[in-house]
Design a protein around this motif. Structure first.
Motif, PDB file in Angstrom:
ATOM      1  N   ARG A   1     -34.535  92.911 -14.641  1.00  0.00           N
ATOM      2  CA  ARG A   1     -35.718  92.043 -14.587  1.00  0.00           C
ATOM      3  C   ARG A   1     -36.975  92.826 -14.943  1.00  0.00           C
ATOM      4  NH1 ARG A   1     -37.056  91.115  -8.109  1.00  0.00           N
ATOM      5  NH2 ARG A   1     -37.663  93.265  -7.699  1.00  0.00           N
ATOM      6  N   ASP A   2     -38.034  92.108 -15.241  1.00  0.00           N
ATOM      7  CA  ASP A   2     -39.352  92.676 -15.513  1.00  0.00           C
ATOM      8  C   ASP A   2     -39.999  92.984 -14.162  1.00  0.00           C
ATOM      9  OD1 ASP A   2     -42.042  93.161 -16.070  1.00  0.00           O
ATOM     10  OD2 ASP A   2     -42.186  91.563 -17.541  1.00  0.00           O
TER      11      ASP A   2
ATOM     12  N   GLY B   1     -39.434  86.074 -11.681  1.00  0.00           N
ATOM     13  CA  GLY B   1     -39.089  85.571 -13.010  1.00  0.00           C
ATOM     14  C   GLY B   1     -37.594  85.698 -13.250  1.00  0.00           C
TER      15      GLY B   1
ATOM     16  N   ASP C   1     -34.703  82.887 -11.089  1.00  0.00           N
ATOM     17  CA  ASP C   1     -35.545  83.588 -10.117  1.00  0.00           C
ATOM     18  C   ASP C   1     -34.800  84.831  -9.644  1.00  0.00           C
ATOM     19  OD1 ASP C   1     -37.101  84.529  -8.021  1.00  0.00           O
ATOM     20  OD2 ASP C   1     -37.306  82.589  -7.051  1.00  0.00           O
TER      21      ASP C   1
ATOM     22  N   LYS D   1     -42.975  93.399 -13.349  1.00  0.00           N
ATOM     23  CA  LYS D   1     -44.228  92.674 -13.126  1.00  0.00           C
ATOM     24  C   LYS D   1     -43.988  91.230 -12.695  1.00  0.00           C
ATOM     25  CE  LYS D   1     -45.832  93.411 -17.262  1.00  0.00           C
ATOM     26  NZ  LYS D   1     -44.703  94.074 -17.886  1.00  0.00           N
ATOM     27  N   SER D   2     -42.764  90.771 -12.811  1.00  0.00           N
ATOM     28  CA  SER D   2     -42.450  89.376 -12.528  1.00  0.00           C
ATOM     29  C   SER D   2     -41.194  89.280 -11.641  1.00  0.00           C
ATOM     30  CB  SER D   2     -42.243  88.628 -13.842  1.00  0.00           C
ATOM     31  OG  SER D   2     -42.038  87.273 -13.618  1.00  0.00           O
TER      32      SER D   2
END
Length: 69
Positions: A40-41, A47, A6, A43-44
């Motif tokens: 990190r992405d 994630g 996360d 959009k997430s």
């Protein structure tokens, strides 16, 4: 190379390219410590994030800016 499941749990300030689109289809970077960068992405945000050594990430960004890659 390691990762966290996360990315939102990392104590970093995330940033992305000023050239990214309004849909946020890009990657974001955050400085974890002087020698480690998280990726990190966008959009997430909750994630996974990759944790990479800062030197190679800096070299990659430089090469992209210079059009080498």
């Amino acid at each position: 190379m390691s990762h966290v499941e996360d990315a939102a749990t990392l104590p970093v300030t995330w940033w992305k390219s000023s050239a990214s689109t309004a849909q946020s289809d890009c990657v974001e970077f955050g400085i974890v410590d002087p020698g480690m960068v998280a990726v990190r992405d966008s959009k997430s945000p909750h994630g996974p994030a990759l944790l990479l050594p800062r030197g190679p990430v800096t070299e990659l960004i430089t090469a992209l800016k210079e059009g080498v890659l």
